[in-house]
Motif scaffolding. Structure first.
Motif, PDB file in Angstrom:
ATOM      1  N   ASN A   1       7.121 -79.178-122.121  1.00  0.00           N
ATOM      2  CA  ASN A   1       6.118 -78.128-121.920  1.00  0.00           C
ATOM      3  C   ASN A   1       6.813 -76.840-121.465  1.00  0.00           C
ATOM      4  N   TYR A   2       7.563 -76.268-122.423  1.00  0.00           N
ATOM      5  CA  TYR A   2       8.416 -75.129-122.069  1.00  0.00           C
ATOM      6  C   TYR A   2       7.650 -73.809-122.029  1.00  0.00           C
ATOM      7  N   ASN A   3       6.427 -73.782-122.574  1.00  0.00           N
ATOM      8  CA  ASN A   3       5.566 -72.610-122.409  1.00  0.00           C
ATOM      9  C   ASN A   3       4.111 -73.062-122.446  1.00  0.00           C
ATOM     10  N   LYS A   4       3.186 -72.126-122.321  1.00  0.00           N
ATOM     11  CA  LYS A   4       1.769 -72.492-122.208  1.00  0.00           C
ATOM     12  C   LYS A   4       1.187 -73.029-123.507  1.00  0.00           C
ATOM     13  N   TYR A   5       1.893 -72.857-124.626  1.00  0.00           N
ATOM     14  CA  TYR A   5       1.383 -73.313-125.919  1.00  0.00           C
ATOM     15  C   TYR A   5       1.851 -74.718-126.295  1.00  0.00           C
ATOM     16  N   ALA A   6       2.977 -75.154-125.753  1.00  0.00           N
ATOM     17  CA  ALA A   6       3.552 -76.447-126.145  1.00  0.00           C
ATOM     18  C   ALA A   6       2.563 -77.579-125.904  1.00  0.00           C
ATOM     19  N   ASN A   7       2.416 -78.443-126.909  1.00  0.00           N
ATOM     20  CA  ASN A   7       1.553 -79.632-126.844  1.00  0.00           C
ATOM     21  C   ASN A   7       0.065 -79.314-126.690  1.00  0.00           C
ATOM     22  N   THR A   8      -0.340 -78.094-127.037  1.00  0.00           N
ATOM     23  CA  THR A   8      -1.759 -77.753-127.040  1.00  0.00           C
ATOM     24  C   THR A   8      -2.300 -77.881-128.467  1.00  0.00           C
ATOM     25  N   PRO A   9      -3.622 -78.027-128.632  1.00  0.00           N
ATOM     26  CA  PRO A   9      -4.177 -78.386-129.941  1.00  0.00           C
ATOM     27  C   PRO A   9      -3.735 -77.524-131.118  1.00  0.00           C
ATOM     28  N   ASN A  10      -3.592 -76.209-130.927  1.00  0.00           N
ATOM     29  CA  ASN A  10      -3.228 -75.339-132.045  1.00  0.00           C
ATOM     30  C   ASN A  10      -1.741 -75.377-132.389  1.00  0.00           C
ATOM     31  N   PHE A  11      -0.946 -76.016-131.553  1.00  0.00           N
ATOM     32  CA  PHE A  11       0.509 -75.943-131.747  1.00  0.00           C
ATOM     33  C   PHE A  11       1.142 -77.315-131.955  1.00  0.00           C
ATOM     34  N   ILE A  12       0.336 -78.260-132.416  1.00  0.00           N
ATOM     35  CA  ILE A  12       0.839 -79.584-132.786  1.00  0.00           C
ATOM     36  C   ILE A  12       0.238 -79.956-134.144  1.00  0.00           C
ATOM     37  N   ALA A  13       0.838 -80.946-134.785  1.00  0.00           N
ATOM     38  CA  ALA A  13       0.321 -81.434-136.057  1.00  0.00           C
ATOM     39  C   ALA A  13      -1.049 -82.072-135.842  1.00  0.00           C
ATOM     40  N   GLN A  14      -2.004 -81.647-136.636  1.00  0.00           N
ATOM     41  CA  GLN A  14      -3.379 -82.130-136.538  1.00  0.00           C
ATOM     42  C   GLN A  14      -3.853 -82.682-137.884  1.00  0.00           C
ATOM     43  N   PRO A  15      -4.793 -83.622-137.910  1.00  0.00           N
ATOM     44  CA  PRO A  15      -5.482 -84.233-136.770  1.00  0.00           C
ATOM     45  C   PRO A  15      -4.589 -85.263-136.079  1.00  0.00           C
ATOM     46  N   LYS A  16      -4.352 -85.063-134.800  1.00  0.00           N
ATOM     47  CA  LYS A  16      -3.326 -85.823-134.098  1.00  0.00           C
ATOM     48  C   LYS A  16      -3.612 -87.316-134.057  1.00  0.00           C
ATOM     49  N   GLU A  17      -4.879 -87.702-133.876  1.00  0.00           N
ATOM     50  CA  GLU A  17      -5.194 -89.134-133.796  1.00  0.00           C
ATOM     51  C   GLU A  17      -4.935 -89.829-135.130  1.00  0.00           C
ATOM     52  N   VAL A  18      -5.330 -89.184-136.214  1.00  0.00           N
ATOM     53  CA  VAL A  18      -5.122 -89.759-137.548  1.00  0.00           C
ATOM     54  C   VAL A  18      -3.636 -89.857-137.854  1.00  0.00           C
ATOM     55  N   ILE A  19      -2.892 -88.812-137.543  1.00  0.00           N
ATOM     56  CA  ILE A  19      -1.450 -88.822-137.787  1.00  0.00           C
ATOM     57  C   ILE A  19      -0.778 -89.924-136.977  1.00  0.00           C
ATOM     58  N   HIS A  20      -1.225 -90.111-135.742  1.00  0.00           N
ATOM     59  CA  HIS A  20      -0.682 -91.188-134.912  1.00  0.00           C
ATOM     60  C   HIS A  20      -0.922 -92.547-135.572  1.00  0.00           C
ATOM     61  N   GLU A  21      -2.123 -92.764-136.071  1.00  0.00           N
ATOM     62  CA  GLU A  21      -2.445 -94.031-136.731  1.00  0.00           C
ATOM     63  C   GLU A  21      -1.579 -94.229-137.977  1.00  0.00           C
ATOM     64  N   ILE A  22      -1.388 -93.174-138.747  1.00  0.00           N
ATOM     65  CA  ILE A  22      -0.562 -93.275-139.950  1.00  0.00           C
ATOM     66  C   ILE A  22       0.865 -93.698-139.586  1.00  0.00           C
ATOM     67  N   ILE A  23       1.402 -93.092-138.555  1.00  0.00           N
ATOM     68  CA  ILE A  23       2.770 -93.420-138.125  1.00  0.00           C
ATOM     69  C   ILE A  23       2.844 -94.869-137.644  1.00  0.00           C
ATOM     70  N   MET A  24       1.869 -95.284-136.863  1.00  0.00           N
ATOM     71  CA  MET A  24       1.880 -96.651-136.340  1.00  0.00           C
ATOM     72  C   MET A  24       1.764 -97.681-137.455  1.00  0.00           C
ATOM     73  N   HIS A  25       1.092 -97.340-138.538  1.00  0.00           N
ATOM     74  CA  HIS A  25       0.935 -98.286-139.659  1.00  0.00           C
ATOM     75  C   HIS A  25       2.087 -98.204-140.661  1.00  0.00           C
ATOM     76  N   ASN A  26       2.986 -97.270-140.431  1.00  0.00           N
ATOM     77  CA  ASN A  26       4.144 -97.117-141.336  1.00  0.00           C
ATOM     78  C   ASN A  26       5.430 -96.999-140.531  1.00  0.00           C
ATOM     79  N   PRO A  27       5.793 -98.072-139.846  1.00  0.00           N
ATOM     80  CA  PRO A  27       6.969 -97.992-138.953  1.00  0.00           C
ATOM     81  C   PRO A  27       8.279 -97.724-139.715  1.00  0.00           C
TER      82      PRO A  27
END
Length: 200
Positions: free
Chosen positions: A174-200
Motif C-alpha cells: 500500500n505504497y499510496n492511497k490508490y494501491a489495492n483500491t477498486p479502481n486500481f486492481i483487476a476487476q471483477p476481483k472475485e471472479v478473477i480470483h475464482e478463475i485463478i483458483m480453478h486454474n492452478p
C-alpha cells in the motif's frame, strides 16, 4: 534451460506522447538494439490522457519504429475519458457510446484481432486481456471473462502467462492511497480470483 528461453520486454503505461518523449524514443532504440528479444508487450495506457486521434496517431507511429514483434493491450486512458488536448484539463468519463468507439478505434489502429487474444509461444500460452468495461478503470467485460475462462479450459495443462493493465487485488504494497483500491486492481476481483483458483 530445458526449453531454452524467451525474452519478453514489458512496457508499463507508456503514456504517449506524454512526458519525456526523447527518453521514450531512446527506449525504442535500446530495445531494437537487443538481439535476444522475442516480443514486446505494452501493458495499457498507450495514450497519454484520453486517446485523442492525435495521441493514437503518435502511438501508432511510435510503435512502428519497433523492430521486434509487439503486442498491445489497452488501459483506462485508451478509452474511458472524453477527448482533452490540454494537459491540465480535468479528465471526465466519456459516454458509453464514445468509450466503445474508442475501443474499436484502438483495435483497428494497432490491427489487433480482438481487444483480447491469445498466442502460443514455445510451451506457453500467453493471454492478453484489455480493460473494456468502464465500471472500474481496469475491468473486464462479461464477454471477455467468458472468453478468458473458455480459453483456459481449452488448455488446462499449459503453463499460462496473463498480461493485463492492473495488478491483482492485494498483490501490491500500500505504497499510496490508490494501491489495492477498486479502481486500481483487476476487476471483477472475485471472479478473477475464482478463475485463478480453478486454474492452478
Amino acid at each position: 534451460h530445458l526449453y531454452g528461453s524467451t525474452h519478453i520486454v514489458l512496457l508499463g503505461d507508456p503514456h504517449l506522447p506524454g512526458k519525456n518523449p526523447l527518453a521514450k524514443e531512446h527506449l525504442l532504440e535500446t530495445i531494437n538494439g537487443w538481439s535476444d528479444v522475442d516480443m514486446v508487450v505494452a501493458l495499457g495506457d498507450i495514450c497519454s490522457r484520453s486517446c485523442t486521434h492525435e495521441e493514437l496517431t503518435y502511438a501508432k507511429r511510435y510503435f512502428s519504429k519497433l523492430t521486434k514483434p509487439r503486442y498491445l493491450i489497452n488501459g483506462n486512458h485508451d478509452y474511458i475519458y472524453e477527448d482533452h488536448t490540454e494537459e491540465t484539463a480535468p479528465l471526465k468519463h466519456a459516454s458509453y457510446e464514445t468509450q466503445m468507439q474508442k475501443l474499436k478505434h484502438f483495435q483497428e489502429t494497432f490491427s489487433l484481432p480482438k481487444l483480447y487474444y491469445s498466442v502460443h509461444k514455445e510451451q506457453f500460452l500467453l493471454i492478453f486481456l484489455s480493460a473494456d468495461d468502464p465500471k472500474h478503470l481496469a475491468q473486464l467485460s462479461h464477454e471477455q471473462v467468458d472468453w478468458f475462462q473458455h480459453e483456459l479450459s481449452l488448455h488446462p495443462k499449459t503453463p499460462t502467462i496473463v498480461f493485463f493493465h492492473a495488478p491483482l487485488n492485494n498483490t501490491l504494497e500500500n505504497y499510496n492511497k490508490y494501491a489495492n483500491t477498486p479502481n486500481f486492481i483487476a476487476q471483477p476481483k472475485e471472479v478473477i480470483h475464482e478463475i485463478i483458483m480453478h486454474n492452478p
